[in-house]
Design a protein around this motif. Structure first.
Motif, PDB file in Angstrom:
ATOM      1  N   ASP A  85      15.432  -8.972 -14.788  1.00  0.00           N
ATOM      2  CA  ASP A  85      15.403  -7.591 -13.742  1.00  0.00           C
ATOM      3  C   ASP A  85      14.449  -7.533 -12.957  1.00  0.00           C
ATOM      4  OD1 ASP A  85      12.876  -7.069 -15.292  1.00  0.00           O
ATOM      5  OD2 ASP A  85      13.560  -5.747 -17.035  1.00  0.00           O
ATOM      6  N   VAL A  86      14.621  -6.293 -12.169  1.00  0.00           N
ATOM      7  CA  VAL A  86      13.178  -6.249 -11.116  1.00  0.00           C
ATOM      8  C   VAL A  86      13.293  -4.587 -11.982  1.00  0.00           C
ATOM      9  CG1 VAL A  86      13.492  -4.955  -8.466  1.00  0.00           C
ATOM     10  CG2 VAL A  86      15.167  -6.496  -9.769  1.00  0.00           C
ATOM     11  N   SER A  87      11.890  -4.330 -11.577  1.00  0.00           N
ATOM     12  CA  SER A  87      11.329  -3.376 -12.321  1.00  0.00           C
ATOM     13  C   SER A  87      10.007  -2.947 -10.436  1.00  0.00           C
ATOM     14  CB  SER A  87      10.576  -3.301 -13.607  1.00  0.00           C
ATOM     15  OG  SER A  87       9.488  -3.578 -13.630  1.00  0.00           O
ATOM     16  N   ALA A  88       9.771  -1.236 -10.923  1.00  0.00           N
ATOM     17  CA  ALA A  88       8.398  -0.875  -9.910  1.00  0.00           C
ATOM     18  C   ALA A  88       7.505  -0.044 -10.311  1.00  0.00           C
ATOM     19  CB  ALA A  88       8.789  -0.085  -8.465  1.00  0.00           C
ATOM     20  N   GLU A  89       5.919  -0.463 -10.412  1.00  0.00           N
ATOM     21  CA  GLU A  89       5.086   0.875 -10.819  1.00  0.00           C
ATOM     22  C   GLU A  89       3.680   0.401 -10.112  1.00  0.00           C
ATOM     23  OE1 GLU A  89       2.468  -2.675 -13.727  1.00  0.00           O
ATOM     24  OE2 GLU A  89       4.706  -2.017 -13.929  1.00  0.00           O
ATOM     25  N   PRO A  90       3.522   2.025 -10.368  1.00  0.00           N
ATOM     26  CA  PRO A  90       2.690   2.350  -9.494  1.00  0.00           C
ATOM     27  C   PRO A  90       1.306   1.286  -9.071  1.00  0.00           C
ATOM     28  CG  PRO A  90       2.945   4.240 -10.434  1.00  0.00           C
ATOM     29  CD  PRO A  90       3.362   2.837 -11.029  1.00  0.00           C
ATOM     30  N   VAL A  91       0.169   1.092  -8.519  1.00  0.00           N
ATOM     31  CA  VAL A  91      -1.275  -0.013  -9.065  1.00  0.00           C
ATOM     32  C   VAL A  91      -2.299   1.531  -9.277  1.00  0.00           C
ATOM     33  CG1 VAL A  91      -3.179  -1.385  -7.537  1.00  0.00           C
ATOM     34  CG2 VAL A  91      -0.547  -1.165  -7.029  1.00  0.00           C
ATOM     35  N   ALA A  92      -2.589   0.960 -10.360  1.00  0.00           N
ATOM     36  CA  ALA A  92      -3.684   1.151 -10.900  1.00  0.00           C
ATOM     37  C   ALA A  92      -4.922   1.493 -10.361  1.00  0.00           C
ATOM     38  CB  ALA A  92      -4.160   0.772 -12.822  1.00  0.00           C
ATOM     39  N   ASP A  93      -5.605   1.171  -9.719  1.00  0.00           N
ATOM     40  CA  ASP A  93      -6.474   1.247  -8.504  1.00  0.00           C
ATOM     41  C   ASP A  93      -6.971   1.666  -7.550  1.00  0.00           C
ATOM     42  OD1 ASP A  93      -6.062  -1.926  -7.798  1.00  0.00           O
ATOM     43  OD2 ASP A  93      -7.796  -2.343  -8.593  1.00  0.00           O
ATOM     44  N   HIS A  94      -5.865   1.863  -7.095  1.00  0.00           N
ATOM     45  CA  HIS A  94      -5.643   1.776  -5.323  1.00  0.00           C
ATOM     46  C   HIS A  94      -4.067   2.789  -5.064  1.00  0.00           C
ATOM     47  CE1 HIS A  94      -3.414  -1.457  -3.936  1.00  0.00           C
ATOM     48  NE2 HIS A  94      -3.872  -1.730  -4.435  1.00  0.00           N
ATOM     49  N   ASN A  95      -4.289   3.579  -4.329  1.00  0.00           N
ATOM     50  CA  ASN A  95      -2.909   3.584  -3.761  1.00  0.00           C
ATOM     51  C   ASN A  95      -1.379   2.227  -3.218  1.00  0.00           C
ATOM     52  OD1 ASN A  95      -2.814   6.581  -3.859  1.00  0.00           O
ATOM     53  ND2 ASN A  95      -3.640   6.489  -1.536  1.00  0.00           N
ATOM     54  N   GLY A  96      -0.673   2.532  -3.672  1.00  0.00           N
ATOM     55  CA  GLY A  96       0.308   1.549  -3.934  1.00  0.00           C
ATOM     56  C   GLY A  96       1.681   1.235  -4.618  1.00  0.00           C
ATOM     57  N   LYS A  97       1.849   0.319  -4.506  1.00  0.00           N
ATOM     58  CA  LYS A  97       2.754  -0.129  -5.704  1.00  0.00           C
ATOM     59  C   LYS A  97       2.980  -1.689  -6.382  1.00  0.00           C
ATOM     60  CE  LYS A  97       6.660  -0.260  -3.117  1.00  0.00           C
ATOM     61  NZ  LYS A  97       6.118   0.290  -1.857  1.00  0.00           N
ATOM     62  N   VAL A  98       4.138  -2.051  -7.058  1.00  0.00           N
ATOM     63  CA  VAL A  98       3.792  -3.239  -7.234  1.00  0.00           C
ATOM     64  C   VAL A  98       5.062  -3.612  -7.780  1.00  0.00           C
ATOM     65  CG1 VAL A  98       3.556  -5.411  -8.953  1.00  0.00           C
ATOM     66  CG2 VAL A  98       1.565  -4.221  -8.131  1.00  0.00           C
ATOM     67  N   ALA A 158       0.382  -1.254   0.097  1.00  0.00           N
ATOM     68  CA  ALA A 158      -0.115  -0.333   0.242  1.00  0.00           C
ATOM     69  C   ALA A 158       0.835   1.636   0.227  1.00  0.00           C
ATOM     70  CB  ALA A 158      -0.828  -0.305   0.815  1.00  0.00           C
ATOM     71  N   GLU A 159       2.093   1.198   0.521  1.00  0.00           N
ATOM     72  CA  GLU A 159       3.078   2.210   0.342  1.00  0.00           C
ATOM     73  C   GLU A 159       2.748   3.034  -1.193  1.00  0.00           C
ATOM     74  OE1 GLU A 159       5.225   5.223   0.217  1.00  0.00           O
ATOM     75  OE2 GLU A 159       4.907   4.444   2.237  1.00  0.00           O
ATOM     76  N   PRO A 160       2.401   4.499  -1.631  1.00  0.00           N
ATOM     77  CA  PRO A 160       2.616   4.562  -3.543  1.00  0.00           C
ATOM     78  C   PRO A 160       4.116   5.020  -3.587  1.00  0.00           C
ATOM     79  CG  PRO A 160       2.070   6.514  -1.619  1.00  0.00           C
ATOM     80  CD  PRO A 160       1.745   4.802  -0.547  1.00  0.00           C
ATOM     81  N   ARG A 161       4.621   5.095  -2.666  1.00  0.00           N
ATOM     82  CA  ARG A 161       6.198   5.572  -3.275  1.00  0.00           C
ATOM     83  C   ARG A 161       7.116   4.478  -3.611  1.00  0.00           C
ATOM     84  NH1 ARG A 161      11.100   5.800   0.322  1.00  0.00           N
ATOM     85  NH2 ARG A 161       9.444   5.004   2.137  1.00  0.00           N
ATOM     86  N   LEU A 162       7.694   4.425  -4.520  1.00  0.00           N
ATOM     87  CA  LEU A 162       8.024   3.554  -5.303  1.00  0.00           C
ATOM     88  C   LEU A 162       9.515   3.497  -4.806  1.00  0.00           C
ATOM     89  CD1 LEU A 162       7.420   4.648  -8.912  1.00  0.00           C
ATOM     90  CD2 LEU A 162       6.375   2.567  -8.471  1.00  0.00           C
ATOM     91  N   PRO A 163      10.410   2.623  -4.782  1.00  0.00           N
ATOM     92  CA  PRO A 163      11.614   2.144  -4.397  1.00  0.00           C
ATOM     93  C   PRO A 163      12.722   2.688  -4.965  1.00  0.00           C
ATOM     94  CG  PRO A 163      10.516   0.016  -5.489  1.00  0.00           C
ATOM     95  CD  PRO A 163       9.524   0.963  -5.368  1.00  0.00           C
ATOM     96  N   ASP A 164      14.073   3.575  -4.949  1.00  0.00           N
ATOM     97  CA  ASP A 164      14.977   3.405  -5.697  1.00  0.00           C
ATOM     98  C   ASP A 164      15.935   2.127  -6.324  1.00  0.00           C
ATOM     99  OD1 ASP A 164      17.507   4.709  -6.659  1.00  0.00           O
ATOM    100  OD2 ASP A 164      18.064   5.855  -5.587  1.00  0.00           O
ATOM    101  N   LEU A 165      15.483   1.772  -7.779  1.00  0.00           N
ATOM    102  CA  LEU A 165      16.420   0.564  -8.096  1.00  0.00           C
ATOM    103  C   LEU A 165      17.500   0.785  -8.361  1.00  0.00           C
ATOM    104  CD1 LEU A 165      13.159  -0.227  -9.794  1.00  0.00           C
ATOM    105  CD2 LEU A 165      13.797  -1.641  -7.473  1.00  0.00           C
ATOM    106  N   THR A 166      18.334   2.002  -7.819  1.00  0.00           N
ATOM    107  CA  THR A 166      19.642   2.169  -7.798  1.00  0.00           C
ATOM    108  C   THR A 166      20.068   1.619  -7.119  1.00  0.00           C
ATOM    109  OG1 THR A 166      19.916   3.706  -6.972  1.00  0.00           O
ATOM    110  CG2 THR A 166      19.087   4.585  -9.009  1.00  0.00           C
ATOM    111  N   ASP A 167      21.534   0.798  -7.882  1.00  0.00           N
ATOM    112  CA  ASP A 167      22.622  -0.228  -7.083  1.00  0.00           C
ATOM    113  C   ASP A 167      22.419   0.940  -5.417  1.00  0.00           C
ATOM    114  OD1 ASP A 167      23.075  -1.477  -8.891  1.00  0.00           O
ATOM    115  OD2 ASP A 167      24.872  -0.988  -9.371  1.00  0.00           O
ATOM    116  N   GLY A 168      23.054   2.167  -5.680  1.00  0.00           N
ATOM    117  CA  GLY A 168      23.211   3.264  -4.323  1.00  0.00           C
ATOM    118  C   GLY A 168      21.936   2.978  -3.278  1.00  0.00           C
ATOM    119  N   GLY A 169      20.652   2.756  -4.438  1.00  0.00           N
ATOM    120  CA  GLY A 169      19.472   3.518  -3.447  1.00  0.00           C
ATOM    121  C   GLY A 169      18.784   1.806  -2.616  1.00  0.00           C
ATOM    122  N   MET A 170      18.711   0.927  -3.078  1.00  0.00           N
ATOM    123  CA  MET A 170      18.477  -0.429  -3.088  1.00  0.00           C
ATOM    124  C   MET A 170      19.135  -0.995  -1.288  1.00  0.00           C
ATOM    125  SD  MET A 170      17.953  -3.255  -6.347  1.00  0.00           S
ATOM    126  CE  MET A 170      19.390  -2.982  -6.970  1.00  0.00           C
TER     127      MET A 170
END
Length: 70
Positions: free
Chosen positions: A36-49, A7-19
């Motif tokens: 690979d790893v990626s992150a995206e907002p969830v379309a129907d509510h606050n949060g991310k995948v 439910a956290e809408p903030r996307l993770p920092d996927l750089t080497d220094g940010g993870m």
């Protein structure tokens, strides 16, 4: 592909220094199998995948095929 949502809408920092250590380990494991790893907002509510994509080598899914590749 594996996805984890929260439910956290903030996307993770996927750089080497940010993870953090956990996401870095997942990223390295995925990269070992051309993934690979990626992150995206969830379309129907606050949060991310967070999505992890990778190929499963044949010897990991078919034990008999490992003998053929060695």
């Amino acid at each position: 592909m594996i996805g984890v949502a929260d439910a956290e809408p903030r996307l993770p920092d996927l750089t080497d220094g940010g993870m953090g250590a956990g996401l870095r380990m997942v990223s390295e494991l995925a990269a070992d199998d051309d993934g690979d790893v990626s992150a995206e907002p969830v379309a129907d509510h606050n949060g991310k995948v967070v999505l992890v994509r990778f190929r499963i080598p044949p010897w990991r899914t078919h034990p008999d095929s490992r003998e053929l590749t060695q």
